[in-house]
Scaffold this motif. Sequence first.
Motif: not given
Lengths: 83, 146
Positions: B125-144
Motif C-alpha cells: 500500500v503506497t500513496s499511489a494506491g495498492e498492489a499485490w506483490v507478484e510471485a517471481k519466476a526465479e522464486d519458483e526456479d529456486a526450488l529446483d
Amino acid sequence: MSVDVLYFAWVRERIGLPRERVETQAETVADLVAELTAREARYEAAFADPTALRVAVDQQLTDFDAPLAGAREVAFFPPMTGG
Amino acid sequence: MQVRVQEEPFDMGGELAGFAHGRRDAGAVVTFSGLVRDDTGDLSHLEIEHYPGMTTTAIEGIASEAIRRWSLSDALVIHRYGRLAPGAPIMMVATAAPHRADAFAAAEFLMDYLKSRAPFWKKEVTSAGEAWVEAKAEDEDALDRW
C-alpha cells in the motif's frame, strides 16, 4: 455434493467474497472452475487465466485435474508470496 | 520444531536466545530474518493475508522436511500476517545442527520453500494506491536446486 470454496488475495477481491458454500456435480477442480465461470462475469474475471492460479483441495496444494470426490474445501489463490 | 503464525510483532533477539538456550546437541545455530522492504520510499505499509488452517500445516511440512534432510536438532519458523510497517520484521527462521553447513543449507531451503509454498500473499500500500506483490519466476526456479 456441497463444498466450501475459498478465495484469497486478488481472487477474493475479483469475486467479492472470501468463501461460499457451493452445490456442485463437478468431478474435478477444472469442472468446478467451469461451473463457477459460467455463473457470472466476476467469476470469469477471476478464472480468466488458470495458469495464474493455484488450487488447494482440503488444504493440500494440488492440480486443476485433481478429483473432488469426498472433498470438503477447495481454495483458489494466486502464486504465494511468503517469506 | 516450533512454528508460529501470528499478527503481533516478535523479538528477534529474544527468539534467538530462547532457541539456542540449553542446547548440547548443536554446534551451530543459523537464523534468517525478513523485514518489510520499501523499494520506492513511498510504502505506507504491507498487508499480509494468509490461509488460516493451511498455513501452519504447510509450514510444519516444510520444516519437517528440513529437519529430516539435514538431521537438524531443531527448527523454528515465525511468520506474521496483517498490517506491517516498513522495516518491521515479517518472519524469521532458525535452524540448529551439529555443524554449520547443515544449519545454513536448511535455513536456505526453509526460506526458498516458505516463499513459494506457504500460503501468504503480500499487498503493498503506497500513496499511489495498492498492489499485490507478484510471485517471481526465479522464486519458483529456486526450488529446483533442492
